[in-house]
Write a protein that holds these residues in place. Structure first.
Motif, short mmCIF file in Angstrom:
data_model
loop_
_atom_site.label_atom_id
_atom_site.label_comp_id
_atom_site.label_asym_id
_atom_site.label_seq_id
_atom_site.Cartn_x
_atom_site.Cartn_y
_atom_site.Cartn_z
N GLU A 62 1.05 6.73 -6.94
CA GLU A 62 -0.13 7.41 -7.46
C GLU A 62 0.21 8.84 -7.84
N ASP A 103 0.66 4.08 -2.83
CA ASP A 103 0.34 5.47 -2.51
C ASP A 103 1.41 6.42 -3.07
N TYR A 104 2.67 6.00 -3.00
CA TYR A 104 3.72 6.88 -3.53
C TYR A 104 3.63 6.97 -5.06
N LYS A 149 -8.56 3.96 1.65
CA LYS A 149 -9.05 3.92 0.27
C LYS A 149 -9.88 2.67 0.00
N ILE A 159 4.10 10.78 3.14
CA ILE A 159 3.48 9.45 3.20
C ILE A 159 4.13 8.61 4.28
N SER A 163 0.83 -1.20 0.00
CA SER A 163 0.00 0.00 0.00
C SER A 163 0.86 1.26 0.00
N PRO A 188 -3.75 4.64 6.88
CA PRO A 188 -3.26 4.93 5.52
C PRO A 188 -3.46 3.79 4.54
N TRP A 189 -3.29 2.57 5.01
CA TRP A 189 -3.41 1.42 4.11
C TRP A 189 -4.86 0.91 4.02
#
Length: 458
Positions: free
Chosen positions: A111, A108-109, A253, A128, A104, A249-250
């Motif tokens: 994206e 995220d990085y 979404k 992040i 994850s 964070p993980w």
């Protein structure tokens, strides 16, 4: 608030370096894999743009760059990072593996990274990384439930009802997130989306838990708010969809959405519920009454109040007018009749309902007459007569049901059983005992104190 520690002092610098080295290696090998592919996988999301007479959906495309690298788990930097994180006793994930967290983090990085110009962004990495480390170090985590209130408006932007519980304006990101979820998982949502595009408010329940606690252990306070709003007045709104997610964070979404989008009543285009500033105090009082009565009602041997609440809620999502009317009649009969009563049911029902909710002698007489008419309509339906129930009868039954439920919740919260209420009513004709007791119970000042409220806080 979540207990966040200083990540620079709590997490080893070696861990930060390992995360950064992992991202640097991913970025270094990414161009080669991009060149070897004819196309890059794309993840598509939908966004809504409300228009004057409808709405427009816009597609937002994001490159799924992490799927371009076939063997990301075999990278030395990945395994080194995984080892450091899993061996650090301070870092505690919740309900998922460290593999999921690392994957994850990379996703995220990546994206928003331009596949034609793959550069390392230190500020983006730091942001992040600190977000992930804060969550891993924390003993607590947050979860949030959002329920769109279709048809609801107010002259107040945010209304706090309880700790972590509020009615507030919806944000564009929340609207788009719910829109995308419904578009992805519900193919029968056209009618709901047509209403959703103009939604202005949501109910939000924010919960804080420890990582060892049960994720599903919270009270469903949103249901209490919905019931309180319906008990407060007859304005109509729609609230049968909500999204839930963990604010990790993980996980953030990975929202889930539940409810039924195509479950509607005849008020298809007439949802309108306006809550003024002056009504906020009454809504808070009603919400606290509902919440405080819940445990009392659940513990009662007699389940007539809990069944009546269920029928009251079902009434708002039923499309057949006869069924809606019968739900309300069942509600009133359940509250105002006793087990074993077989004679003079109509007399007792009209007498009890009118005396419990009647505001004065004239109101009591009017209610008693009307209840007899409603009961006659109910009997015609039950016994198979061909009858179309007029909306005016349903409206009157809803009014009486609302007032009855309010009174029974109030009496229950003051320790009265149904038989206690009936005994008071039985003496109401020859004495003032019932009205005097009723005045004492519903006296606003006493109830503000009883429910932990004061004028200053309202």
């Amino acid at each position: 608030m979540i207990d966040k520690q200083d990540n620079l002092s709590s997490a080893d610098r070696e861990i930060r370096e390992s995360f950064q080295n992992l991202i640097l290696e991913v970025l270094s090998i990414l161009p080669k894999y991009i060149q070897n592919r004819e196309d890059i996988p794309i993840r598509e999301t939908l966004k809504v743009v409300p228009l004057h007479n409808g709405y427009q959906e816009k597609s937002h495309k994001v490159y799924d760059l992490i799927s371009v690298i076939p063997n990301i788990y075999s990278l030395k930097t990945y395994n080194h990072c995984l080892q450091l994180v899993s061996e650090n006793k301070q870092l505690r994930p919740h309900s998922c593996s460290y593999f999921v967290i690392l994957s994850s983090f990379i996703r995220d990085y990546l994206e928003g990274v331009n596949p034609e110009k793959v550069d390392f962004d230190q500020k983006k990495f730091d942001y992040i990384f600190e977000e992930y480390i804060d969550s891993l170090l924390s003993k607590d985590y947050e979860s949030v439930s959002i329920c769109p209130l279709i048809g609801f408006e107010s002259d107040t932007e945010s209304i706090t009802l309880d700790e972590g519980l509020s009615i507030r304006k919806i944000t564009p990101d929340e609207l788009n997130e719910i829109w995308d979820l419904i578009s992805s998982f519900d193919q029968n949502s056209v009618s709901f989306k047509d209403k959703l595009k103009s939604t202005k408010y949501v109910i939000e329940q924010l919960s804080i838990k420890t990582k060892s606690s049960d994720i599903h252990s919270d009270y469903d306070l949103i249901s209490f708010v919905i019931l309180a709003m319906r008990l407060l007045k007859s304005d109509k709104f729609w609230a049968n969809r909500r999204s839930d997610k963990l604010l990790l964070p993980w996980k953030k979404k990975l929202s889930s959405i539940h409810g039924i989008t195509n479950y509607d009543n005849p008020l298809l285009n007439s949802y309108h519920y306006f809550l003024s500033k002056e009504e906020i105090t009454d809504l808070r009082r009603t919400y606290i009454l509902v919440k405080n009565s819940d445990k009392i009602i659940s513990a009662q041997k007699d389940k007539s109040i809990s069944r009546s609440i269920e029928w009251f809620n079902r009434y708002f999502y039923e499309f057949n007018i006869e069924h809606r009317f019968i739900f309300l009649m069942l509600l009133m009969e359940s509250l105002c009749s006793s087990e074993g009563e077989k004679t003079e049911i109509l007399y007792k029902l009209s007498n009890r309902i009118s005396l419990i909710i009647g505001r004065n002698d004239e109101d009591i007489i009017s209610i008693a007459k009307c209840v007899k008419k409603l009961y006659g309509k109910r009997s015609e339906i039950i016994h198979g007569s061909s009858l179309v129930v007029e909306e005016k009868y349903v409206t009157k039954a809803e009014e009486y049901s609302r007032r009855l439920l309010n009174m029974f919740l109030l009496f229950s919260s003051n320790g009265y059983t149904k038989n206690d209420i009936f005994n008071l009513v039985n003496h109401a004709i020859v004495s003032k005992s019932y009205r005097e007791e009723l005045d004492r119970i519903v006296r606003p000042e006493e109830n503000l104190k009883k429910y932990g409220l004061c004028k200053e806080s309202l």
